[in-house]
Design an enzyme around this catalytic site. Structure first.
Site, mmCIF file in Angstrom:
data_model
loop_
_atom_site.group_PDB
_atom_site.id
_atom_site.type_symbol
_atom_site.label_atom_id
_atom_site.label_comp_id
_atom_site.label_asym_id
_atom_site.label_seq_id
_atom_site.Cartn_x
_atom_site.Cartn_y
_atom_site.Cartn_z
ATOM 1 N N GLU A 1 24.775 51.310 21.401
ATOM 2 C CA GLU A 1 25.204 51.566 22.734
ATOM 3 C C GLU A 1 26.475 52.089 22.952
ATOM 4 O O GLU A 1 26.973 52.580 24.038
ATOM 5 C CB GLU A 1 24.937 50.108 23.454
ATOM 6 C CG GLU A 1 26.002 49.060 23.055
ATOM 7 C CD GLU A 1 25.651 47.668 23.654
ATOM 8 O OE1 GLU A 1 25.055 47.711 24.939
ATOM 9 O OE2 GLU A 1 25.825 46.655 23.245
ATOM 10 N N ASN B 1 24.852 47.295 46.810
ATOM 11 C CA ASN B 1 24.523 46.878 45.465
ATOM 12 C C ASN B 1 23.063 46.542 45.379
ATOM 13 O O ASN B 1 22.798 45.613 45.959
ATOM 14 C CB ASN B 1 25.196 45.761 44.631
ATOM 15 C CG ASN B 1 25.027 45.888 43.445
ATOM 16 O OD1 ASN B 1 24.313 46.639 42.592
ATOM 17 N ND2 ASN B 1 25.530 44.604 42.524
ATOM 18 N N GLY B 2 21.916 47.136 44.544
ATOM 19 C CA GLY B 2 20.664 46.729 44.760
ATOM 20 C C GLY B 2 19.937 47.971 44.888
ATOM 21 O O GLY B 2 20.341 49.017 44.850
ATOM 22 N N GLU C 1 20.580 42.759 16.841
ATOM 23 C CA GLU C 1 21.632 42.735 17.591
ATOM 24 C C GLU C 1 22.636 43.558 17.379
ATOM 25 O O GLU C 1 23.293 44.368 17.995
ATOM 26 C CB GLU C 1 22.142 41.335 17.689
ATOM 27 C CG GLU C 1 23.714 41.155 18.292
ATOM 28 C CD GLU C 1 23.703 41.502 19.830
ATOM 29 O OE1 GLU C 1 24.942 41.771 20.210
ATOM 30 O OE2 GLU C 1 22.521 42.001 20.183
ATOM 31 N N LYS D 1 27.486 46.661 32.701
ATOM 32 C CA LYS D 1 27.726 45.423 32.183
ATOM 33 C C LYS D 1 26.743 44.375 32.870
ATOM 34 O O LYS D 1 26.083 43.513 31.844
ATOM 35 C CB LYS D 1 29.057 44.901 32.493
ATOM 36 C CG LYS D 1 29.496 43.430 32.096
ATOM 37 C CD LYS D 1 29.266 43.546 30.474
ATOM 38 C CE LYS D 1 29.616 42.030 29.952
ATOM 39 N NZ LYS D 1 29.529 41.877 28.302
ATOM 40 N N LYS E 1 24.220 46.713 19.305
ATOM 41 C CA LYS E 1 25.490 47.064 19.661
ATOM 42 C C LYS E 1 26.378 48.310 19.122
ATOM 43 O O LYS E 1 26.943 49.044 19.555
ATOM 44 C CB LYS E 1 26.381 45.801 18.540
ATOM 45 C CG LYS E 1 27.819 45.400 19.269
ATOM 46 C CD LYS E 1 27.562 44.997 20.434
ATOM 47 C CE LYS E 1 26.671 43.940 20.532
ATOM 48 N NZ LYS E 1 25.972 43.625 21.975
ATOM 49 N N CYS F 1 26.704 48.168 40.427
ATOM 50 C CA CYS F 1 27.778 48.393 41.412
ATOM 51 C C CYS F 1 28.728 47.655 41.644
ATOM 52 O O CYS F 1 28.301 46.545 41.616
ATOM 53 C CB CYS F 1 26.980 48.729 42.723
ATOM 54 S SG CYS F 1 25.564 50.123 42.483
ATOM 55 N N ARG G 1 32.042 47.237 34.967
ATOM 56 C CA ARG G 1 30.667 47.098 35.382
ATOM 57 C C ARG G 1 29.874 48.476 35.045
ATOM 58 O O ARG G 1 28.554 48.539 35.311
ATOM 59 C CB ARG G 1 30.366 46.545 36.729
ATOM 60 C CG ARG G 1 31.040 45.207 37.243
ATOM 61 C CD ARG G 1 30.968 44.879 38.534
ATOM 62 N NE ARG G 1 29.534 44.915 39.195
ATOM 63 C CZ ARG G 1 28.894 43.695 39.324
ATOM 64 N NH1 ARG G 1 29.549 42.606 38.791
ATOM 65 N NH2 ARG G 1 27.746 43.501 39.826
ATOM 66 N N TRP H 1 26.704 53.052 40.622
ATOM 67 C CA TRP H 1 26.092 53.286 39.302
ATOM 68 C C TRP H 1 24.727 54.005 39.910
ATOM 69 O O TRP H 1 23.820 53.449 40.374
ATOM 70 C CB TRP H 1 25.935 52.115 38.550
ATOM 71 C CG TRP H 1 25.354 52.186 37.113
ATOM 72 C CD1 TRP H 1 26.068 52.482 35.861
ATOM 73 C CD2 TRP H 1 23.899 52.198 36.620
ATOM 74 N NE1 TRP H 1 25.328 52.708 35.051
ATOM 75 C CE2 TRP H 1 24.008 52.562 35.284
ATOM 76 C CE3 TRP H 1 22.876 51.965 37.124
ATOM 77 C CZ2 TRP H 1 23.015 52.530 34.407
ATOM 78 C CZ3 TRP H 1 21.511 52.044 36.461
ATOM 79 C CH2 TRP H 1 21.682 52.135 35.194
ATOM 80 N N HIS I 1 5.645 50.019 5.293
ATOM 81 C CA HIS I 1 4.665 50.388 6.377
ATOM 82 C C HIS I 1 5.161 51.421 7.307
ATOM 83 O O HIS I 1 4.846 51.516 8.427
ATOM 84 C CB HIS I 1 4.491 49.063 7.154
ATOM 85 C CG HIS I 1 3.806 47.939 6.193
ATOM 86 N ND1 HIS I 1 2.635 47.847 5.818
ATOM 87 C CD2 HIS I 1 4.356 46.975 5.742
ATOM 88 C CE1 HIS I 1 2.198 46.860 4.985
ATOM 89 N NE2 HIS I 1 3.622 46.150 4.710
#
Length: 613
Positions: free
Chosen positions: A493, A98-99, A486, A608, A490, A2, A27, A74, A509
């Site tokens: 997302e 926020n939290g 990575e 973010k 990338k 947030c 964010r 968020w 396998h």
């Protein structure tokens, strides 16, 4: 997570708040709102679902105010709705948060017994109700009493209806930064929101109460003792947090990597002399990191989340090759629940771009509690992880706005390379000449990245073939496998294509059963020592009809019939190939998302900075 902004001053509050919320959009959020004291000392609240632009359209031009708070939410507790959007009000209290309040259900039941009933589904409203229930005219006392009942993480900015012009703030876990300027007092969850007003700021320490008025910011402990803040200075300007002609922040940040790497690497190279010969070696004297940190170690643990953890995977390979000490890489969210074995001969390295990642911060605190040595790789000066770590290595990548990390990742890689070279030299595993040679090769990667960026048209051609894919695989060995992880995150997302990374030797396998002509494969072949094995793996997926995109060393001898597209890396030692290859994968992900018409910088459901566990 947030975004928070608060302002009390001589400018129009709605303009400052909306500007700050726009700066914090990166964010990640799903709703937004503001609350302001109007000229008649009443609090007006305006909230909306969607973008800040939609909130802005609801703010009447005639609304006059010089004090208020704003929030981008968020969703965690409760769905996306105007009712659940912040700010939340109860009685005398209007609050943004926020939290996560972990014991909000128990608090809700206790407050309900006293006749207070929430209208939203959020834990934040419960916090507002709690503070209001304890308020008798002394705002600081109410906050101090309230936080004694709260479990979890929080950053609160609170308006009290009978105290116009004042904003009260307190935090635990979630960050808040503030500054005092000629136009007033400002507080936010991120320095990006403050930068247009000041480069000087302070971090609100946990369990301090801040009171913002137009002329000053006062800090006190929970028992009322005054505290003087320690100010920090940002070394980048507001243009660093703007697009500067690029279509997206991610595109801009990809192109900023040569500069970010130069800022991370070059200032730490110091000339040493031995037997009349001069050598350039990594040196961390200016960072306050002594060689003793790396001596007498029995093991190293690297812990991080997401992209930062993938940088750690590369760090593990480097440490074990050159320092010859066993290294493990742990997901930070799992680390502290494993009852890890830690002692004074263990070095725990935590990695976080923001320096506020909640799980990584918790891992750091556990490591320190158990007596381990700690070193953190972070990008944000004065962040929680930076302040609490035994030693800090700042990456100096500058602000990274896009949710998908690019320049922060390669800067973290550079940090690991420098740290490993210095540690191996200090421990006697590398001679001064060997360390200098590797350091010179590291510096040489900076122009090589610019060469990769010049292949823009090739990346676009590749991405056109990926836009219709539903599934995709990355394969590689050794460093290339770490990089595959990575590259995969990338792509998934920001393009929403299901993607997985596999060690190429694991194909037989189970994974081969998923390879068809409809499933593209990005094969990394930058390491000559495993090239024959990698070619064999490429043949396996090719035989199943896969569309193959090859990223390889320029001199790698691989038959043309084994791939549909090939990207050659600039001539550079295998050990340093991940830097150039990472930029290739970033560009493929970026172009794929862009060609699919998606929100490159703010992918759905993601934030973010993950400041809650």
């Amino acid at each position: 997570m947030c975004g928070i902004i608060g302002f009390s001053g001589y400018e129009r509050a709605t303009d400052v708040l909306l500007s700050g919320l726009s700066a914090l959009e990166y964010r990640g959020y799903d709703s937004a709102g503001i609350s302001c004291f109007t000229k008649d000392a009443k609090i007006t609240t305006i909230k909306s679902v969607g973008k800040v632009s939609e909130l802005k359209a609801l703010v009447p031009g005639e609304l006059k105010s010089d004090c208020g708070i704003g929030h981008t939410r968020w969703a965690t507790h409760g769905g996306v709705s105007r009712t659940n959007a912040h700010p939340h009000s109860c009685g005398n209290v209007t609050l943004i948060h926020n939290g996560i309040i972990e014991n909000y259900l128990a608090l809700r039941d206790t407050l309900a017994a006293g006749g207070r009933t929430p209208v939203s589904d959020t834990d934040s409203e419960i916090a507002a109700m709690l503070i209001d229930s304890l308020y008798t005219g002394d705002a600081a006392a109410a906050l101090a009493a309230a936080v004694a009942h709260l479990e979890g993480a929080y950053a609160f900015c609170v308006l009290f209806s009978d105290q116009p012009g004042k904003i009260y703030c307190i935090r635990k876990g979630s960050p808040l930064v503030a500054c005092q300027t000629e136009m007033g007092s400002i507080i936010a969850s991120d320095m990006v929101a403050l930068l247009r007003y000041s480069k000087d700021y302070f971090v609100l320490e946990e369990n301090l109460i801040a009171c913002l008025t137009r002329d000053e910011i006062t800090l006190t402990t929970l028992d009322g003792t005054p505290v003087t803040p320690d100010y920090l200075t940002v070394t980048w300007d507001v243009s660093s947090a703007q697009k500067n002609g690029f279509k997206h922040y991610m595109e801009k940040e990809i192109h900023e990597q040569p500069d970010a790497l130069s800022r991370t690497i070059m200032p730490r190279l110091v000339r040493y002399s031995e037997n009349g010969t001069f050598y350039m070696l990594p040196d961390f004297t200016a960072d306050g990191i002594p060689d003793s940190v790396f001596l007498g170690l029995s093991r190293i643990i690297i812990t991080a989340c997401g992209t930062a953890m993938h940088a750690g995977m590369m760090g593990k390979l480097l440490f074990e090759e050159l320092l010859r000490i066993p290294v493990t890489v742990d997901i930070a969210s799992e680390f502290r629940y494993q009852n890890p074995i830690l002692d004074e001969n263990t070095l725990v390295i935590t990695v976080s771009q923001s320096g506020e990642t909640a799980d990584t911060l918790a891992a750091l605190r556990l490591a320190r509690k158990k007596g381990a040595r700690t070193l953190s790789i972070v990008n944000v000066k004065g962040s929680s992880i930076a302040r609490e770590s035994g030693h800090v290595f700042y990456t100096h990548a500058g602000p990274e706005i896009a949710v998908a990390s690019t320049k922060a990742y390669t800067a973290q890689l550079a940090a690991f390379y420098l740290i490993v070279f210095r540690a191996a030299y200090a421990a006697g595993q590398l001679s001064i000449a060997e360390c200098a040679k590797y350091t010179e090769q590291l510096a040489a990667i900076i122009p090589s990245i610019q060469q990769v960026l010049e292949q823009k048209d090739e990346f676009t051609k590749i991405s056109r073939h990926l836009t219709k894919a539903n599934d995709l695989f990355f394969i590689g060995r050794g460093m290339d496998y770490a990089l595959s992880c990575e590259g995969s995150i990338k792509l998934k997302e920001i393009s929403y294509i299901h993607s997985e990374a596999y060690a190429a030797g694991e194909l037989k396998h189970g994974t081969l059963s998923l390879i068809t002509s409809e499933v593209p494969v990005i094969a990394l072949a930058t390491q000559h020592d495993v090239l024959p094995k990698m070619v064999s793996n490429i043949k396996e997926v090719r035989a199943r009809g896969a569309f193959v995109i090859l990223v390889a060393a320029a001199d790698a001898m691989i038959e043309e019939e084994l791939y549909d597209f090939r990207i050659n890396l600039p001539q550079i030692s295998d050990r340093f190939a991940p830097f150039a290859a990472a930029v290739v994968l970033q560009m493929i992900a970026y172009n794929t998302s862009y060609l699919r018409g998606l929100d490159v910088d703010q992918p759905r459901h993601l934030a973010k900075s993950v400041t809650v566990e």
